[in-house]
Design a protein around this motif. Structure first.
Motif, PDB file in Angstrom:
ATOM      1  N   ASP A  91     -13.419  -3.225  -8.956  1.00  0.00           N
ATOM      2  CA  ASP A  91     -12.817  -2.802  -7.696  1.00  0.00           C
ATOM      3  C   ASP A  91     -13.501  -3.568  -6.584  1.00  0.00           C
ATOM      4  OD1 ASP A  91     -14.842  -0.972  -6.028  1.00  0.00           O
ATOM      5  OD2 ASP A  91     -15.206  -0.702  -8.173  1.00  0.00           O
ATOM      6  N   ARG A  92     -13.011  -3.406  -5.363  1.00  0.00           N
ATOM      7  CA  ARG A  92     -13.633  -4.132  -4.238  1.00  0.00           C
ATOM      8  C   ARG A  92     -13.893  -3.176  -3.077  1.00  0.00           C
ATOM      9  NH1 ARG A  92      -9.948  -8.664  -4.957  1.00  0.00           N
ATOM     10  NH2 ARG A  92      -9.836  -9.087  -2.728  1.00  0.00           N
ATOM     11  N   ALA A  93     -14.366  -1.982  -3.416  1.00  0.00           N
ATOM     12  CA  ALA A  93     -14.653  -0.998  -2.367  1.00  0.00           C
ATOM     13  C   ALA A  93     -15.733  -1.520  -1.417  1.00  0.00           C
ATOM     14  CB  ALA A  93     -15.070   0.336  -2.989  1.00  0.00           C
ATOM     15  N   SER A 104     -13.584 -10.240   8.269  1.00  0.00           N
ATOM     16  CA  SER A 104     -12.150 -10.385   7.998  1.00  0.00           C
ATOM     17  C   SER A 104     -11.925 -10.741   6.531  1.00  0.00           C
ATOM     18  CB  SER A 104     -11.527 -11.452   8.893  1.00  0.00           C
ATOM     19  OG  SER A 104     -11.845 -12.737   8.394  1.00  0.00           O
ATOM     20  N   TYR A 105     -10.705 -10.521   6.075  1.00  0.00           N
ATOM     21  CA  TYR A 105     -10.326 -10.847   4.690  1.00  0.00           C
ATOM     22  C   TYR A 105     -10.579 -12.322   4.419  1.00  0.00           C
ATOM     23  CZ  TYR A 105      -7.223 -11.192   0.568  1.00  0.00           C
ATOM     24  OH  TYR A 105      -6.692 -11.408  -0.681  1.00  0.00           O
ATOM     25  N   GLU A 106     -10.225 -13.170   5.381  1.00  0.00           N
ATOM     26  CA  GLU A 106     -10.415 -14.616   5.207  1.00  0.00           C
ATOM     27  C   GLU A 106     -11.888 -14.971   5.124  1.00  0.00           C
ATOM     28  OE1 GLU A 106      -6.951 -16.337   7.969  1.00  0.00           O
ATOM     29  OE2 GLU A 106      -8.101 -17.891   6.969  1.00  0.00           O
ATOM     30  N   GLY A 154      -3.139 -13.852 -12.186  1.00  0.00           N
ATOM     31  CA  GLY A 154      -3.743 -14.407 -10.981  1.00  0.00           C
ATOM     32  C   GLY A 154      -5.198 -14.019 -10.760  1.00  0.00           C
ATOM     33  N   TYR A 155      -5.750 -13.234 -11.706  1.00  0.00           N
ATOM     34  CA  TYR A 155      -7.188 -12.954 -11.654  1.00  0.00           C
ATOM     35  C   TYR A 155      -7.895 -13.523 -12.886  1.00  0.00           C
ATOM     36  CZ  TYR A 155      -6.145  -9.543  -7.942  1.00  0.00           C
ATOM     37  OH  TYR A 155      -5.735  -8.933  -6.785  1.00  0.00           O
ATOM     38  N   GLY A 156      -7.174 -14.360 -13.634  1.00  0.00           N
ATOM     39  CA  GLY A 156      -7.802 -15.024 -14.787  1.00  0.00           C
ATOM     40  C   GLY A 156      -8.174 -16.448 -14.393  1.00  0.00           C
ATOM     41  N   ASP A 254       3.498 -16.749   4.207  1.00  0.00           N
ATOM     42  CA  ASP A 254       3.313 -16.451   5.639  1.00  0.00           C
ATOM     43  C   ASP A 254       2.643 -15.088   5.858  1.00  0.00           C
ATOM     44  OD1 ASP A 254       4.874 -18.804   5.797  1.00  0.00           O
ATOM     45  OD2 ASP A 254       6.729 -17.645   5.942  1.00  0.00           O
ATOM     46  N   GLN A 255       1.645 -14.784   5.024  1.00  0.00           N
ATOM     47  CA  GLN A 255       0.958 -13.484   5.153  1.00  0.00           C
ATOM     48  C   GLN A 255      -0.049 -13.488   6.305  1.00  0.00           C
ATOM     49  OE1 GLN A 255      -1.553 -12.331   1.833  1.00  0.00           O
ATOM     50  NE2 GLN A 255      -1.912 -10.280   2.649  1.00  0.00           N
ATOM     51  N   LEU A 256      -0.853 -14.551   6.390  1.00  0.00           N
ATOM     52  CA  LEU A 256      -1.928 -14.596   7.384  1.00  0.00           C
ATOM     53  C   LEU A 256      -1.648 -15.615   8.476  1.00  0.00           C
ATOM     54  CD1 LEU A 256      -4.864 -14.586   4.755  1.00  0.00           C
ATOM     55  CD2 LEU A 256      -3.882 -12.588   5.900  1.00  0.00           C
ATOM     56  N   GLY A 331      -7.945  -5.769  -3.470  1.00  0.00           N
ATOM     57  CA  GLY A 331      -8.455  -6.286  -2.209  1.00  0.00           C
ATOM     58  C   GLY A 331      -7.720  -5.746  -1.001  1.00  0.00           C
ATOM     59  N   THR A 332      -6.459  -6.135  -0.880  1.00  0.00           N
ATOM     60  CA  THR A 332      -5.730  -5.848   0.356  1.00  0.00           C
ATOM     61  C   THR A 332      -4.863  -4.596   0.295  1.00  0.00           C
ATOM     62  OG1 THR A 332      -3.844  -7.179  -0.354  1.00  0.00           O
ATOM     63  CG2 THR A 332      -5.569  -8.321   0.882  1.00  0.00           C
ATOM     64  N   SER A 333      -4.662  -4.046  -0.915  1.00  0.00           N
ATOM     65  CA  SER A 333      -3.717  -2.923  -0.996  1.00  0.00           C
ATOM     66  C   SER A 333      -3.983  -2.068  -2.235  1.00  0.00           C
ATOM     67  CB  SER A 333      -2.274  -3.459  -1.012  1.00  0.00           C
ATOM     68  OG  SER A 333      -1.355  -2.405  -0.875  1.00  0.00           O
TER      69      SER A 333
HETATM   70  O1  NIG Z   1      -0.838  -9.856  -2.082  1.00  0.00           O
HETATM   71  N1  NIG Z   1      -2.607 -12.488  -0.785  1.00  0.00           N
HETATM   72  C1  NIG Z   1      -2.901 -12.684  -1.940  1.00  0.00           C
HETATM   73  N2  NIG Z   1      -2.849 -11.810  -2.915  1.00  0.00           N
HETATM   74  C2  NIG Z   1      -2.970 -10.416  -2.783  1.00  0.00           C
HETATM   75  C3  NIG Z   1      -4.377 -10.001  -2.551  1.00  0.00           C
HETATM   76  C4  NIG Z   1      -5.151 -10.139  -3.767  1.00  0.00           C
HETATM   77  C5  NIG Z   1      -6.574  -9.745  -3.613  1.00  0.00           C
HETATM   78  O2  NIG Z   1      -7.131  -9.712  -2.509  1.00  0.00           O
HETATM   79  O3  NIG Z   1      -7.159  -9.470  -4.676  1.00  0.00           O
HETATM   80  C6  NIG Z   1      -2.005  -9.855  -1.772  1.00  0.00           C
HETATM   81  O4  NIG Z   1      -2.372  -9.401  -0.674  1.00  0.00           O
END
Ligand code: NIG
Ligand code: FE
Length: 415
Positions: A91-93, A104-106, A154-156, A254-256, A331-333
């Motif tokens: 997890d990423r608590a 920030s996330y970035e 996408g995490y491998g 176009d997320q960030l 991470g984000t959700s």
């Molecule tokens: O949809 N933006 C990239 N991928 C995921 C986040 C994945 C993560 O942070 O582990 C997303 O927000």
């Protein structure tokens, strides 16, 4: 005489008949398509009757193998979560706490945290361990009404570990009796062993794809097109590899920042552009022309305390269908309820509860390229959910809570 009986059984001898239900069919382009005192009849997992109980054939009850009284429950199509990263380890608590302190996330990603830290944990877990950690999340989603679940790799970020993730996704579908659609997201982040060699990594991703596809592990292909992900040129190479195999594409776009990702995925006739907070008017127009769905992910918007709204009015104006998904990821959700995503879409994005429900059914099916589900209609799969609610808007109104009486997939009750 015998022949007549057989024929009667043939016309209404359904495997299941649900009566005393208030149906939300979502038939048509707008409105709930509600039928009070409705009934559903199905055979071989497919709906044959959707309509008022009073119009049922006279012998329907007598001939059905199983008659279920819904007790006045509202019944909707099964929910479809069309964007998740539900398979991961750890997890990423800790990062949640860092972000609350102002990081920030970035910044976290650039300092070796973020996606890459989940990659470390996911690589360390064996396949059974990864399944054991991921299954409860998928079960929680199902038990809140999800009958079809998209799961990304996408995490491998190497061949064996991407393969392991996709195999676990398939095993989740079998274990829970729900539909799982797998998406190969090899181009999610740059693994440390490829530092400074992003183009070489993309070449490797394009090589893994045919082998994973041959094993039946890939239903679609995705990438993270972003400053901290991959460039437009690199994303295009991944899409070309997908196209060579006849696989549909979708994109974290176009997320960030506006990276012109939506226009690129539209150029490839992609199923969906996802996140899309920073998508430009030109990107929206390209999506409309290509029939690409906008997948709204209000969980990530909420957790990242994003303030830039997706171009909702432009989507509406251009008739771009808007789906809603959890983006369930560490991470984000870290969101384990599609209903809660619907609620967040209403509160943050001002979707109506009806738009949110369509987004989690009709438009989500389209975002996965599925035509056999998303509405209650004869010929569609008998995927439906019974809810203990007084009106359909309650699905997006309650934050949490257990509103489900039963979840049916292909007619079978899985919860
Ligand atoms: O949809 N933006 C990239 N991928 C995921 C986040 C994945 C993560 O942070 O582990 C997303 O927000
Ligand atoms: Fe995502």
């Amino acid at each position: 005489m015998e022949a007549a009986v057989t024929e009667a059984a043939g016309s209404t001898g359904w495997d299941g008949l649900l009566v005393n239900a208030r149906l939300v069919t979502l038939a048509g382009d707008a409105g709930y398509g509600a039928i009070e005192d409705g009934a559903l009849g199905w055979r071989d997992g497919v709906l044959e009757y959707v309509g008022p109980a009073q119009a049922l054939p006279a012998d329907a009850r007598a001939q059905a193998a199983d008659v279920i009284d819904a007790g006045g429950d509202w019944v909707t199509p099964g929910l479809i979560d069309c964007h998740t990263h539900a398979v991961f380890a750890g997890d990423r608590a800790g990062e949640f706490e860092q972000r609350l302190q102002g990081a920030s996330y970035e910044e976290i990603a650039r300092n070796g945290g973020g996606i890459v830290s989940t990659v470390r944990a996911t690589r360390e877990a064996g396949e059974d361990e990864l399944l054991a950690q991921s299954l409860p999340r998928a079960r929680t989603l199902r038990d809140d009404g999800v009958t079809t679940l998209e799961i990304k790799s996408g995490y491998g970020l190497d061949f064996e570990n991407e393969r392991k993730m996709l195999r676990v996704a398939r095993r989740i579908g079998e274990a829970l009796g729900i539909g799982v659609r797998t998406t190969f997201l090899g181009a999610h982040a740059l693994p440390p062993e490829y530092a400074g060699r992003a183009d070489d990594y993309i070449a490797a991703v394009c090589e893994w794809l045919p082998a994973l596809h041959r094993e039946g592990l890939v239903d679609a292909v995705d990438a993270f097109c972003e400053r901290i992900g991959f460039s437009l040129v690199q994303t295009r190479r991944v899409f070309e590899a997908a196209r060579a195999l006849g696989l549909p594409v979708k994109l974290h776009a176009d997320q960030l920042s506006d990276g012109e990702g939506a226009a690129l995925v539209a150029e490839f006739g992609g199923l969906s552009a996802d996140h899309v907070e920073y998508t430009s008017p030109a990107g929206v127009a390209a999506m409309a022309k290509a029939g690409t769905v906008a997948v709204l992910l209000p969980g990530a918007f909420h957790v990242l305390r994003e303030t830039k709204l997706p171009p909702l009015e432009e989507f509406r104006g251009h008739g771009v269908p808007m789906a809603v998904a959890t983006d369930c990821n560490p991470g984000t959700s870290p969101l384990q309820s599609l209903r809660l995503a619907m609620s967040l879409a209403c509160t943050h994005f001002r979707l109506t509860p009806e738009e949110a429900l369509r987004g989690a059914t009709v438009h989500a099916a389209r975002a996965l390229g599925l035509h056999d589900r998303g509405r209650l209609r004869p010929g569609q799969r008998a995927d439906f959910v019974r809810w203990r609610i007084g009106q359909p808007a309650q699905l997006a109104y309650w934050l949490g809570g257990d509103l489900v009486t039963a979840v049916h997939v292909g007619g079978q009750a899985v919860r």
